[in-house]
Design a protein around this motif. Structure first.
Motif, PDB file in Angstrom:
ATOM      1  N   LEU A  99       0.825  -1.201   0.000  1.00  0.00           N
ATOM      2  CA  LEU A  99       0.000   0.000   0.000  1.00  0.00           C
ATOM      3  C   LEU A  99       0.862   1.255   0.000  1.00  0.00           C
ATOM      4  O   LEU A  99       0.511   2.264  -0.609  1.00  0.00           O
ATOM      5  CB  LEU A  99      -0.924  -0.008   1.226  1.00  0.00           C
ATOM      6  N   GLY A 100       2.005   1.162   0.703  1.00  0.00           N
ATOM      7  CA  GLY A 100       2.916   2.302   0.710  1.00  0.00           C
ATOM      8  C   GLY A 100       3.416   2.623  -0.685  1.00  0.00           C
ATOM      9  O   GLY A 100       3.491   3.785  -1.091  1.00  0.00           O
ATOM     10  N   LEU A 101       3.774   1.577  -1.452  1.00  0.00           N
ATOM     11  CA  LEU A 101       4.239   1.789  -2.821  1.00  0.00           C
ATOM     12  C   LEU A 101       3.133   2.327  -3.722  1.00  0.00           C
ATOM     13  O   LEU A 101       3.374   3.158  -4.606  1.00  0.00           O
ATOM     14  CB  LEU A 101       4.763   0.478  -3.407  1.00  0.00           C
ATOM     15  N   LEU A 102       1.902   1.854  -3.501  1.00  0.00           N
ATOM     16  CA  LEU A 102       0.797   2.245  -4.362  1.00  0.00           C
ATOM     17  C   LEU A 102       0.247   3.627  -4.046  1.00  0.00           C
ATOM     18  O   LEU A 102      -0.157   4.369  -4.947  1.00  0.00           O
ATOM     19  CB  LEU A 102      -0.331   1.216  -4.256  1.00  0.00           C
ATOM     20  N   LEU A 103       0.224   4.001  -2.760  1.00  0.00           N
ATOM     21  CA  LEU A 103      -0.486   5.208  -2.353  1.00  0.00           C
ATOM     22  C   LEU A 103       0.414   6.370  -1.968  1.00  0.00           C
ATOM     23  O   LEU A 103      -0.024   7.522  -2.006  1.00  0.00           O
ATOM     24  CB  LEU A 103      -1.415   4.880  -1.162  1.00  0.00           C
ATOM     25  N   VAL A 104       1.659   6.098  -1.580  1.00  0.00           N
ATOM     26  CA  VAL A 104       2.518   7.155  -1.042  1.00  0.00           C
ATOM     27  C   VAL A 104       3.750   7.305  -1.928  1.00  0.00           C
ATOM     28  O   VAL A 104       4.422   6.321  -2.238  1.00  0.00           O
ATOM     29  CB  VAL A 104       2.950   6.841   0.403  1.00  0.00           C
ATOM     30  N   ALA A 105       4.025   8.540  -2.315  1.00  0.00           N
ATOM     31  CA  ALA A 105       5.259   8.838  -3.053  1.00  0.00           C
ATOM     32  C   ALA A 105       6.215   9.522  -2.083  1.00  0.00           C
ATOM     33  O   ALA A 105       6.074  10.710  -1.796  1.00  0.00           O
ATOM     34  CB  ALA A 105       4.978   9.736  -4.243  1.00  0.00           C
ATOM     35  N   PRO A 106       7.181   8.801  -1.533  1.00  0.00           N
ATOM     36  CA  PRO A 106       8.046   9.376  -0.503  1.00  0.00           C
ATOM     37  C   PRO A 106       8.953  10.438  -1.092  1.00  0.00           C
ATOM     38  O   PRO A 106       9.329  10.373  -2.271  1.00  0.00           O
ATOM     39  CB  PRO A 106       8.858   8.166  -0.021  1.00  0.00           C
ATOM     40  N   PRO A 107       9.311  11.454  -0.304  1.00  0.00           N
ATOM     41  CA  PRO A 107      10.252  12.458  -0.805  1.00  0.00           C
ATOM     42  C   PRO A 107      11.643  11.867  -0.959  1.00  0.00           C
ATOM     43  O   PRO A 107      12.001  10.904  -0.286  1.00  0.00           O
ATOM     44  CB  PRO A 107      10.214  13.539   0.287  1.00  0.00           C
ATOM     45  N   ALA A 108      12.407  12.454  -1.841  1.00  0.00           N
ATOM     46  CA  ALA A 108      13.791  12.027  -2.001  1.00  0.00           C
ATOM     47  C   ALA A 108      14.595  12.437  -0.770  1.00  0.00           C
ATOM     48  O   ALA A 108      14.224  13.354  -0.036  1.00  0.00           O
ATOM     49  CB  ALA A 108      14.391  12.654  -3.256  1.00  0.00           C
ATOM     50  N   LEU A 109      15.698  11.738  -0.520  1.00  0.00           N
ATOM     51  CA  LEU A 109      16.581  12.109   0.576  1.00  0.00           C
ATOM     52  C   LEU A 109      17.055  13.543   0.384  1.00  0.00           C
ATOM     53  O   LEU A 109      17.355  13.964  -0.738  1.00  0.00           O
ATOM     54  CB  LEU A 109      17.776  11.163   0.637  1.00  0.00           C
ATOM     55  N   GLY A 110      17.120  14.298   1.488  1.00  0.00           N
ATOM     56  CA  GLY A 110      17.442  15.706   1.358  1.00  0.00           C
ATOM     57  C   GLY A 110      18.379  16.222   2.420  1.00  0.00           C
ATOM     58  O   GLY A 110      19.350  15.559   2.802  1.00  0.00           O
ATOM     59  N   SER A 111      18.062  17.400   2.955  1.00  0.00           N
ATOM     60  CA  SER A 111      18.984  18.103   3.840  1.00  0.00           C
ATOM     61  C   SER A 111      19.223  17.367   5.156  1.00  0.00           C
ATOM     62  O   SER A 111      20.311  17.458   5.730  1.00  0.00           O
ATOM     63  CB  SER A 111      18.446  19.520   4.123  1.00  0.00           C
ATOM     64  N   TYR A 112      18.222  16.635   5.639  1.00  0.00           N
ATOM     65  CA  TYR A 112      18.445  15.902   6.889  1.00  0.00           C
ATOM     66  C   TYR A 112      19.535  14.856   6.696  1.00  0.00           C
ATOM     67  O   TYR A 112      20.451  14.732   7.521  1.00  0.00           O
ATOM     68  CB  TYR A 112      17.156  15.235   7.357  1.00  0.00           C
ATOM     69  N   THR A 113      19.447  14.098   5.600  1.00  0.00           N
ATOM     70  CA  THR A 113      20.474  13.102   5.310  1.00  0.00           C
ATOM     71  C   THR A 113      21.828  13.767   5.112  1.00  0.00           C
ATOM     72  O   THR A 113      22.859  13.272   5.597  1.00  0.00           O
ATOM     73  CB  THR A 113      20.093  12.312   4.046  1.00  0.00           C
ATOM     74  N   ALA A 114      21.843  14.894   4.416  1.00  0.00           N
ATOM     75  CA  ALA A 114      23.106  15.599   4.174  1.00  0.00           C
ATOM     76  C   ALA A 114      23.727  16.084   5.478  1.00  0.00           C
ATOM     77  O   ALA A 114      24.952  16.100   5.622  1.00  0.00           O
ATOM     78  CB  ALA A 114      22.869  16.781   3.236  1.00  0.00           C
ATOM     79  N   GLY A 115      22.899  16.461   6.439  1.00  0.00           N
ATOM     80  CA  GLY A 115      23.423  16.935   7.713  1.00  0.00           C
ATOM     81  C   GLY A 115      23.943  15.828   8.605  1.00  0.00           C
ATOM     82  O   GLY A 115      24.816  16.055   9.450  1.00  0.00           O
ATOM     83  N   GLN A 116      23.440  14.613   8.414  1.00  0.00           N
ATOM     84  CA  GLN A 116      23.834  13.500   9.268  1.00  0.00           C
ATOM     85  C   GLN A 116      25.037  12.736   8.729  1.00  0.00           C
ATOM     86  O   GLN A 116      25.705  12.016   9.477  1.00  0.00           O
ATOM     87  CB  GLN A 116      22.660  12.525   9.433  1.00  0.00           C
ATOM     88  N   ALA A 117      25.324  12.860   7.440  1.00  0.00           N
ATOM     89  CA  ALA A 117      26.400  12.095   6.816  1.00  0.00           C
ATOM     90  C   ALA A 117      27.482  13.035   6.293  1.00  0.00           C
ATOM     91  O   ALA A 117      27.210  14.166   5.894  1.00  0.00           O
ATOM     92  CB  ALA A 117      25.853  11.243   5.673  1.00  0.00           C
ATOM     93  N   GLY A 118      28.712  12.543   6.295  1.00  0.00           N
ATOM     94  CA  GLY A 118      29.819  13.327   5.780  1.00  0.00           C
ATOM     95  C   GLY A 118      29.804  13.390   4.269  1.00  0.00           C
ATOM     96  O   GLY A 118      29.297  12.477   3.604  1.00  0.00           O
ATOM     97  N   THR A 119      30.351  14.459   3.727  1.00  0.00           N
ATOM     98  CA  THR A 119      30.364  14.613   2.279  1.00  0.00           C
ATOM     99  C   THR A 119      31.179  13.517   1.616  1.00  0.00           C
ATOM    100  O   THR A 119      32.143  13.000   2.182  1.00  0.00           O
ATOM    101  CB  THR A 119      30.939  15.992   1.896  1.00  0.00           C
ATOM    102  N   VAL A 120      30.759  13.128   0.431  1.00  0.00           N
ATOM    103  CA  VAL A 120      31.511  12.161  -0.352  1.00  0.00           C
ATOM    104  C   VAL A 120      32.877  12.751  -0.679  1.00  0.00           C
ATOM    105  O   VAL A 120      32.987  13.927  -1.050  1.00  0.00           O
ATOM    106  CB  VAL A 120      30.762  11.809  -1.659  1.00  0.00           C
TER     107      VAL A 120
END
Length: 250
Positions: A99-120
């Motif tokens: 149902l999650g795949l059919l009904l919900v379009a999740p946002p792409a990873l964004g600033s929260y992920t960028a703030g928690q992980a070190g730059t490549v």
């Protein structure tokens, strides 16, 4: 859970994968090159589920007595142990991700992920960096810009006006940075590439806003406090807010 119920869930899951692949929702999870493999897997699931349902219905119509005996055995087992089996109820929880795949379009990873992980850490090129494409400004990815700026000291981009695209993420000092999530395979292994913004032009877009920056090479360097990797900077000449691209990941 009966085999028929399992087949129905498999049919829904395969259909959800096919729908996500055909509507580009899959780009929120994996790289674009995975499209044919996901589509093939989804179609195989749908075909296997349809065959299982057809076989089960045909077998059920041919042997109703056997099904009746099986129900009696289940009831007898329930009486002997004093409780029933809960697999059917638990098994139907598998419908939730479908149902999650059919009904919900999740946002792409964004600033929260960028703030928690070190730059490549941008990789150095084994040879001279190729010339930028013609035109002014020249489009360049954040990863390519960081590699040229850090390992080539900007020689291959000095004197050119550049266009970079990414989302805004707060830097360690609170000032905005430009970032994009780099995938090796899927969103689970996504890591950010961050580029600092400097110059007289102030970028005041909100975090997670997608922007297009036009600027020039800056020799300014920084350190990502998460992993102590070098961070390149670009001198901003102008910027504008844009819609999130179809492929948000690098």
């Amino acid at each position: 859970m009966s085999r028929l119920s399992q087949a129905v869930i498999m049919l829904l899951f395969g259909g959800a994968i096919v729908k996500a692949t055909l509507t580009d929702v899959f780009l929120r999870y994996v790289k674009e090159g995975m499209r044919p493999f996901l589509l093939g897997a989804g179609l195989l699931l749908v075909a296997a589920a349809a065959m299982t349902i057809w076989y089960d219905l045909r077998a059920g119509a041919a042997a109703p007595a056997a099904e009746h005996d099986e129900r009696e055995n289940d009831e007898l087992e329930h009486d002997e142990h004093g409780h029933g089996h809960h697999e059917p109820t638990v098994g139907w929880l598998l419908v939730l991700p479908v149902l999650g795949l059919l009904l919900v379009a999740p946002p792409a990873l964004g600033s929260y992920t960028a703030g928690q992980a070190g730059t490549v850490t941008a990789a150095a090129s084994d040879s001279d960096y190729p010339s930028l494409p013609p035109g002014d400004p020249a489009p360049i990815s954040l990863l390519d810009y960081a590699s040229r700026a850090i390992f080539d000291d900007g020689r291959s981009i000095t004197g050119r006006t550049l266009r970079l695209t990414g989302f805004v993420t707060p830097g360690p000092d609170g000032r905005p940075m430009l970032a994009r999530i780099v995938l090796t395979c899927c969103a689970a292994d996504g890591r950010p590439i961050k580029v600092g913004l400097t110059g007289d032009t102030v970028v005041d877009a909100a975090p997670d806003s997608w922007i297009e920056v036009v600027g020039v090479y800056s020799s300014l360097r920084g350190k990502d406090p998460v992993n102590q990797a070098d961070v390149a900077f670009v001198e901003v000449r102008s910027w504008q807010q844009i819609s999130e691209p179809k492929q948000p990941y690098a």
